[in-house]
Design a protein around this motif. Structure first.
Motif, PDB file in Angstrom:
ATOM      1  N   ALA A 121      54.640  16.208   7.752  1.00 25.95           N
ATOM      2  CA  ALA A 121      53.976  17.446   8.171  1.00 25.95           C
ATOM      3  C   ALA A 121      52.949  17.852   7.119  1.00 25.95           C
ATOM      4  CB  ALA A 121      55.000  18.558   8.365  1.00 25.95           C
ATOM      5  N   ILE A 122      51.732  18.103   7.562  1.00 22.77           N
ATOM      6  CA  ILE A 122      50.641  18.546   6.684  1.00 22.77           C
ATOM      7  C   ILE A 122      50.233  19.949   7.137  1.00 22.77           C
ATOM      8  CG2 ILE A 122      48.409  17.958   5.690  1.00 22.77           C
ATOM      9  CD1 ILE A 122      50.560  15.795   5.324  1.00 22.77           C
ATOM     10  N   PHE A 123      50.181  20.880   6.189  1.00 26.09           N
ATOM     11  CA  PHE A 123      49.947  22.282   6.535  1.00 26.09           C
ATOM     12  C   PHE A 123      48.539  22.746   6.130  1.00 26.09           C
ATOM     13  CE2 PHE A 123      54.472  21.692   5.875  1.00 26.09           C
ATOM     14  CZ  PHE A 123      55.023  22.276   7.005  1.00 26.09           C
ATOM     15  N   PHE A 124      48.057  23.756   6.845  1.00 24.75           N
ATOM     16  CA  PHE A 124      46.794  24.393   6.474  1.00 24.75           C
ATOM     17  C   PHE A 124      46.948  25.043   5.093  1.00 24.75           C
ATOM     18  CE2 PHE A 124      46.159  24.457  11.124  1.00 24.75           C
ATOM     19  CZ  PHE A 124      44.855  23.979  11.197  1.00 24.75           C
ATOM     20  N   ALA A 125      45.886  25.022   4.314  1.00 23.36           N
ATOM     21  CA  ALA A 125      45.852  25.694   3.017  1.00 23.36           C
ATOM     22  C   ALA A 125      44.905  26.893   3.106  1.00 23.36           C
ATOM     23  CB  ALA A 125      45.385  24.737   1.928  1.00 23.36           C
ATOM     24  N   PRO A 126      45.183  27.960   2.381  1.00 24.44           N
ATOM     25  CA  PRO A 126      44.336  29.156   2.446  1.00 24.44           C
ATOM     26  C   PRO A 126      42.887  28.878   2.052  1.00 24.44           C
ATOM     27  CG  PRO A 126      46.407  29.649   1.351  1.00 24.44           C
ATOM     28  CD  PRO A 126      46.346  28.164   1.501  1.00 24.44           C
ATOM     29  N   ASP A 127      42.684  28.040   1.040  1.00 23.51           N
ATOM     30  CA  ASP A 127      41.334  27.729   0.558  1.00 23.51           C
ATOM     31  C   ASP A 127      40.797  26.528   1.332  1.00 23.51           C
ATOM     32  OD1 ASP A 127      39.008  27.142  -0.800  1.00 23.51           O
ATOM     33  OD2 ASP A 127      39.894  27.380  -2.792  1.00 23.51           O
ATOM     34  N   ARG A 128      39.743  26.753   2.099  1.00 26.37           N
ATOM     35  CA  ARG A 128      39.211  25.674   2.925  1.00 26.37           C
ATOM     36  C   ARG A 128      38.771  24.480   2.080  1.00 26.37           C
ATOM     37  NH1 ARG A 128      36.089  22.662   5.659  1.00 26.37           N
ATOM     38  NH2 ARG A 128      35.857  22.787   7.920  1.00 26.37           N
ATOM     39  N   ARG A 129      38.321  24.729   0.867  1.00 27.24           N
ATOM     40  CA  ARG A 129      37.801  23.660   0.024  1.00 27.24           C
ATOM     41  C   ARG A 129      38.880  22.676  -0.407  1.00 27.24           C
ATOM     42  NH1 ARG A 129      35.395  26.923  -4.785  1.00 27.24           N
ATOM     43  NH2 ARG A 129      37.467  27.872  -4.477  1.00 27.24           N
ATOM     44  N   SER A 130      40.138  23.098  -0.328  1.00 23.40           N
ATOM     45  CA  SER A 130      41.227  22.200  -0.697  1.00 23.40           C
ATOM     46  C   SER A 130      42.283  22.121   0.397  1.00 23.40           C
ATOM     47  CB  SER A 130      41.865  22.661  -2.018  1.00 23.40           C
ATOM     48  OG  SER A 130      42.299  24.002  -1.917  1.00 23.40           O
ATOM     49  N   CYS A 131      41.853  22.300   1.638  1.00 23.60           N
ATOM     50  CA  CYS A 131      42.778  22.252   2.773  1.00 23.60           C
ATOM     51  C   CYS A 131      42.834  20.834   3.327  1.00 23.60           C
ATOM     52  CB  CYS A 131      42.343  23.217   3.868  1.00 23.60           C
ATOM     53  SG  CYS A 131      43.366  23.115   5.353  1.00 23.60           S
ATOM     54  N   PRO A 132      43.973  20.175   3.298  1.00 25.83           N
ATOM     55  CA  PRO A 132      44.046  18.800   3.787  1.00 25.83           C
ATOM     56  C   PRO A 132      43.804  18.677   5.287  1.00 25.83           C
ATOM     57  CG  PRO A 132      46.236  19.637   3.271  1.00 25.83           C
ATOM     58  CD  PRO A 132      45.260  20.638   2.752  1.00 25.83           C
ATOM     59  N   VAL A 133      44.246  19.650   6.068  1.00 25.85           N
ATOM     60  CA  VAL A 133      44.074  19.573   7.520  1.00 25.85           C
ATOM     61  C   VAL A 133      42.591  19.657   7.879  1.00 25.85           C
ATOM     62  CG1 VAL A 133      44.642  20.616   9.742  1.00 25.85           C
ATOM     63  CG2 VAL A 133      46.348  20.589   7.897  1.00 25.85           C
ATOM     64  N   ARG A 134      41.891  20.617   7.294  1.00 26.63           N
ATOM     65  CA  ARG A 134      40.459  20.772   7.589  1.00 26.63           C
ATOM     66  C   ARG A 134      39.664  19.585   7.040  1.00 26.63           C
ATOM     67  NH1 ARG A 134      42.118  26.030   6.046  1.00 26.63           N
ATOM     68  NH2 ARG A 134      41.970  27.573   7.734  1.00 26.63           N
ATOM     69  N   ALA A 135      40.080  19.034   5.899  1.00 26.64           N
ATOM     70  CA  ALA A 135      39.377  17.878   5.328  1.00 26.64           C
ATOM     71  C   ALA A 135      39.489  16.671   6.242  1.00 26.64           C
ATOM     72  CB  ALA A 135      39.954  17.555   3.952  1.00 26.64           C
ATOM     73  N   VAL A 136      40.673  16.461   6.813  1.00 29.56           N
ATOM     74  CA  VAL A 136      40.856  15.349   7.748  1.00 29.56           C
ATOM     75  C   VAL A 136      40.035  15.580   9.010  1.00 29.56           C
ATOM     76  CG1 VAL A 136      42.523  14.140   9.217  1.00 29.56           C
ATOM     77  CG2 VAL A 136      43.133  14.720   6.861  1.00 29.56           C
ATOM     78  N   LYS A 137      40.000  16.819   9.490  1.00 34.39           N
ATOM     79  CA  LYS A 137      39.199  17.135  10.679  1.00 34.39           C
ATOM     80  C   LYS A 137      37.710  16.880  10.425  1.00 34.39           C
ATOM     81  CE  LYS A 137      42.045  20.437  13.237  1.00 34.39           C
ATOM     82  NZ  LYS A 137      42.089  21.778  13.865  1.00 34.39           N
ATOM     83  N   ASP A 138      37.238  17.230   9.233  1.00 36.92           N
ATOM     84  CA  ASP A 138      35.831  16.976   8.882  1.00 36.92           C
ATOM     85  C   ASP A 138      35.534  15.477   8.919  1.00 36.92           C
ATOM     86  OD1 ASP A 138      35.404  19.668   8.530  1.00 36.92           O
ATOM     87  OD2 ASP A 138      35.599  19.609   6.337  1.00 36.92           O
ATOM     88  N   TRP A 139      36.464  14.682   8.419  1.00 39.42           N
ATOM     89  CA  TRP A 139      36.276  13.232   8.418  1.00 39.42           C
ATOM     90  C   TRP A 139      36.324  12.679   9.845  1.00 39.42           C
ATOM     91  CZ3 TRP A 139      34.251   9.158   6.704  1.00 39.42           C
ATOM     92  CH2 TRP A 139      34.777   7.875   6.919  1.00 39.42           C
ATOM     93  N   LEU A 140      37.211  13.208  10.675  1.00 39.56           N
ATOM     94  CA  LEU A 140      37.288  12.763  12.068  1.00 39.56           C
ATOM     95  C   LEU A 140      36.005  13.093  12.819  1.00 39.56           C
ATOM     96  CD1 LEU A 140      40.946  13.706  13.134  1.00 39.56           C
ATOM     97  CD2 LEU A 140      40.049  11.483  12.454  1.00 39.56           C
ATOM     98  N   GLU A 141      35.438  14.253  12.522  1.00 43.54           N
ATOM     99  CA  GLU A 141      34.169  14.632  13.173  1.00 43.54           C
ATOM    100  C   GLU A 141      33.067  13.640  12.814  1.00 43.54           C
ATOM    101  OE1 GLU A 141      31.003  18.374  13.266  1.00 43.54           O
ATOM    102  OE2 GLU A 141      33.034  18.646  12.452  1.00 43.54           O
ATOM    103  N   LEU A 142      33.029  13.224  11.562  1.00 38.24           N
ATOM    104  CA  LEU A 142      32.033  12.239  11.148  1.00 38.24           C
ATOM    105  C   LEU A 142      32.281  10.892  11.838  1.00 38.24           C
ATOM    106  CD1 LEU A 142      30.632  11.837   7.584  1.00 38.24           C
ATOM    107  CD2 LEU A 142      31.188   9.810   8.909  1.00 38.24           C
ATOM    108  N   LEU A 143      33.543  10.505  11.947  1.00 43.01           N
ATOM    109  CA  LEU A 143      33.873   9.254  12.646  1.00 43.01           C
ATOM    110  C   LEU A 143      33.438   9.324  14.104  1.00 43.01           C
ATOM    111  CD1 LEU A 143      37.465   8.383  11.314  1.00 43.01           C
ATOM    112  CD2 LEU A 143      35.321   7.231  10.749  1.00 43.01           C
ATOM    113  N   HIS A 144      33.701  10.452  14.750  1.00 39.83           N
ATOM    114  CA  HIS A 144      33.328  10.621  16.155  1.00 39.83           C
ATOM    115  C   HIS A 144      31.819  10.548  16.346  1.00 39.83           C
ATOM    116  CE1 HIS A 144      37.373  12.843  17.056  1.00 39.83           C
ATOM    117  NE2 HIS A 144      37.513  11.548  16.881  1.00 39.83           N
ATOM    118  N   GLN A 145      31.084  11.065  15.388  1.00 38.78           N
ATOM    119  CA  GLN A 145      29.620  10.990  15.468  1.00 38.78           C
ATOM    120  C   GLN A 145      29.124   9.548  15.469  1.00 38.78           C
ATOM    121  OE1 GLN A 145      28.168  13.329  12.174  1.00 38.78           O
ATOM    122  NE2 GLN A 145      28.879  15.277  13.053  1.00 38.78           N
TER     123      GLN A 145
END
Length: 325
Positions: free
Chosen positions: A206-230
């Motif tokens: 289980a990977i959880f959201f972090a309060p700081d977006r700059r060090s949030c693993p969930v949002r970081a993975v989503k950013d990478w997935l968006e680039l892959l989808h592009q």
């Protein structure tokens, strides 16, 4: 072993198949059961070649090997400066070969065990361990990554996911997009197989959201997935390598390259294994109990948790702070 014993040759199972028909599949299952993790298989194979070569050079029998032969072999390893862990792995290899051959293993001999204990005492058993970093250091390094570059987006996701999930590097490298499942609470990562889960049983992190977006693993993975989808990548490996000029390739990131990325982003002292060791250390310092840590690391015993915890600073996790003076 290539075939199973044919206990029955004529009894039909159902209307079509005979027991003989299951021999090939049964042999395959047996072979799979005898295998370990890929890295372990490779190490054992090299260890067995070294032992058989040594026996041939010294006119000794490798299988079955007697106690004096194995004792002389491990003594030669010790005298050559090999680490205790390496010597113990060689012994495990020899033992496994004898077990598979249905032969008594010389490693069970009491005097041989005393010899190993003496080698361990003289050489010391402490293994070189990947160092752990502090959370402050890690966040500063991750937030300093240039995410305007595609490899920066990938590396940030890799580091944050690796730490938050306490992944082994081969687990990280083997992840596919199909192994990710997002929900309102964050991300669940399915592990189809790992070092401690060779049977492919259901295992998740289980990977959880972090309060700081700059060090949030969930949002970081989503950013990478968006680039892959592009780039039209909607299936296959999660982490890919790049060609020169930041051109995304189709090659899965190797464990070697993954280790290089950790050292590039965090510094030379650290390795990919530092992500896992640091998870344990940081979690313990923040008050997590062993059960909570094991729920993420998938360790089977609390002994391994203690081994993974890097508490080198005398003031860390010290009961002297709780005396109430």
């Amino acid at each position: 072993m290539s075939t199973l014993p044919k206990f029955v040759t004529s009894q039909a199972i159902g209307a079509v198949r005979h027991i003989d028909d299951y021999a090939e599949a049964g042999a395959r299952y047996l072979n799979t059961g005898q295998q370990g993790a890929v890295n372990t298989q490779r190490a054992y194979s090299g260890d067995w070649r070294r032992f058989t070569t040594w026996c041939r050079e010294h006119g000794r029998e490798a299988l079955p090997a007697d106690v004096p032969t194995l004792a002389a072999f491990v003594t030669s390893l010790a005298e050559a400066g090999k680490k205790v862990a390496t010597i113990q792995r060689h012994c495990a290899t020899v033992s496994k070969a004898h077990q598979l051959a249905g032969l008594p293993t010389p490693t069970d001999d009491r005097q041989f065990k005393t010899l190993l204990e003496g080698i361990s005492r003289e050489k010391g058993v402490k293994q070189k361990q990947a160092p752990a970093f502090t959370l402050v250091y890690f966040k500063r390094a991750v937030q300093g990554i240039d995410t305007e570059r595609p490899d920066g987006v990938r590396d940030r996701a890799l580091l944050l996911l690796g730490l938050a999930g306490a992944f082994r590097r081969d687990e990280l490298a083997s992840l596919d997009l199909a192994h990710l499942r997002f929900d309102d609470d964050g991300l669940v990562v399915e592990l189809p197989k790992s070092k401690t889960n060779q049977k492919g049983e259901a295992e998740e992190k289980a990977i959880f959201f972090a309060p700081d977006r700059r060090s949030c693993p969930v949002r970081a993975v989503k950013d990478w997935l968006e680039l892959l989808h592009q780039h039209g990548r909607t299936s296959g490996p999660l982490f890919l390598s790049f060609h020169k000029g930041q051109r995304l390739s189709r090659r899965r990131l190797s464990t070697f390259s993954l280790n290089e990325i950790v050292q590039l982003r965090l510094g030379a002292p650290y390795t990919a294994h530092s992500l896992r060791a640091s998870f344990v250390t940081i979690a313990k310092l923040n008050g997590a109990d062993d059960a909570e840590v094991m729920n993420q690391t998938k360790h089977k015993t609390t002994d391994m948790i203690r081994r993974y915890t890097r508490l080198d600073n005398i003031r860390q996790h010290n009961a002297a702070q709780k005396l109430g003076l």
